[in-house]
Design a protein around this motif. Structure first.
Motif, PDB file in Angstrom:
ATOM      1  N   ARG A 266       0.819  -1.213   0.000  1.00 56.55           N
ATOM      2  CA  ARG A 266       0.000   0.000   0.000  1.00 56.55           C
ATOM      3  C   ARG A 266       0.853   1.264   0.000  1.00 56.55           C
ATOM      4  O   ARG A 266       0.564   2.229  -0.723  1.00 56.55           O
TER       5      ARG A 266
ATOM      6  N   LEU B 211      -6.479  -1.991  -3.863  1.00 53.49           N
ATOM      7  CA  LEU B 211      -5.929  -0.662  -3.603  1.00 53.49           C
ATOM      8  C   LEU B 211      -6.722   0.415  -4.333  1.00 53.49           C
ATOM      9  O   LEU B 211      -6.749   1.566  -3.903  1.00 53.49           O
TER      10      LEU B 211
ATOM     11  N   ASP C 176      -9.252   1.516  -1.990  1.00 50.63           N
ATOM     12  CA  ASP C 176      -8.725   2.063  -0.738  1.00 50.63           C
ATOM     13  C   ASP C 176      -8.866   3.591  -0.803  1.00 50.63           C
ATOM     14  O   ASP C 176      -8.239   4.250  -1.633  1.00 50.63           O
TER      15      ASP C 176
ATOM     16  N   VAL D 146      -5.647   5.781  -0.640  1.00 47.20           N
ATOM     17  CA  VAL D 146      -4.850   5.657  -1.865  1.00 47.20           C
ATOM     18  C   VAL D 146      -5.497   6.446  -2.992  1.00 47.20           C
ATOM     19  O   VAL D 146      -4.833   7.202  -3.714  1.00 47.20           O
TER      20      VAL D 146
END
Length: 303
Positions: free
Chosen positions: A99, A120, A123, A126
């Motif tokens: 990450r 990700l 996320d 992110v």
């Protein structure tokens, strides 16, 4: 004979003399010489060489890089700093599981989110990092985050046209759409129909460019105040006005005052109006080609 004797004596002296040698701890090769690997770590050489190639020729040089380098987080972060297009060459493990690595990549180039693994791209931290650098990166976010109002608002504040990649809920949110149209005159076309029918949102778009009238709802294009606001910003928006407003002398005068070529969109009757044609031709003498025949001049004499 004299030369040979001299060389013989010199060799005897040298044979008995000792020289200080470097105190290398490592072993020597079969010739008694220090190997290059003892002077510098081969891995460090590989890193320097590949990074140099990336700097000179671009991220494509990583295609031939050793796989262990492509799995090295520190090395890949340096490569991305040189050329943000390096992320796709990182090992799957880095892109999928690391990450922190992906956030670094997205901070350099938001578009790097495209190459991140699916978890990700779902996320929020992110994705926020990516859209803060490049609003259009929201295109690569998960469906859930495309509809997240916070993410969408950051994206469109960075790039109004990013609205086209936002989710349905975000494109129907007044704050998100209002921010988008304030940044990009064409963003209105990507908004939810309810927003294209919202007077305040459409007026905000018209402040940027009158041509946004084309993307307003049919009801607002029939609203005289809305059309007038568009023409004051851009006379050529007359093109998107309904026939009744193209025959409205007051509106057409506003249009040709701002843009002579708007005369082409006026009704036939107003294109035969001497005052309308005169005002338009003051802006651009060539627009007389759109006037009624009796008001035209030969192009060679126009102006």
């Amino acid at each position: 004979h004299v030369c040979c004797a001299f060389l013989h004596q010199a060799s005897k002296k040298l044979a008995g003399r000792t020289f200080n040698q470097p105190a290398w701890d490592a072993s020597k090769d079969e010739r008694g010489l220090v190997t290059r690997g003892q002077l510098l770590d081969p891995r460090a050489l590989d890193k320097a060489r590949v990074l140099g190639d990336v700097s000179r020729f671009g991220a494509g040089e990583l295609a031939e890089a050793p796989k262990d380098l492509l799995a090295d987080q520190e090395f890949m972060e340096r490569a991305i700093a040189i050329d943000p297009g390096s992320l796709p060459y990182a090992s799957l493990e880095l892109r999928r599981d690391n990450r922190d690595f992906v956030r670094v990549a997205c901070s350099e180039n938001g578009g790097s989110l495209r190459d991140a693994a699916e978890p990700l791209r779902d996320d929020k931290e992110v994705v926020l990092t990516a859209v803060s650098q490049n609003g259009r990166a929201i295109e690569h976010a998960s469906a859930r985050l495309k509809d997240d109002l916070e993410v969408a608002l950051v994206a469109v504040s960075k790039c109004g046209s990013a609205l086209q990649h936002c989710g349905d809920s975000a494109r129907a949110d007044k704050d998100v759409v209002g921010t988008a149209v304030a940044d990009d005159r064409e963003a209105l076309r990507f908004a939810d129909p309810s927003m294209r029918a919202d007077f305040e949102v459409v007026r905000a778009a018209l402040v940027q460019h009158g041509s946004s009238l084309a993307d307003a709802s049919p009801a607002l294009r029939q609203d005289r105040a809305t059309v007038l606001a568009a023409l004051r910003r851009n006379g050529d928006a007359l093109k998107y006005a309904p026939p009744a407003f193209r025959a409205d002398r007051e509106l057409v005068l506003v249009a040709v005052t701002n843009s002579g070529p708007a005369l082409r969109y006026a009704s036939r009757v107003l294109r035969a109006d001497p005052e309308v044609v005169a005002i338009a031709s003051e802006r651009d003498p060539w627009v007389k080609i759109y006037a009624a025949p009796h008001l035209r001049l030969p192009l060679s004499k126009a102006g």
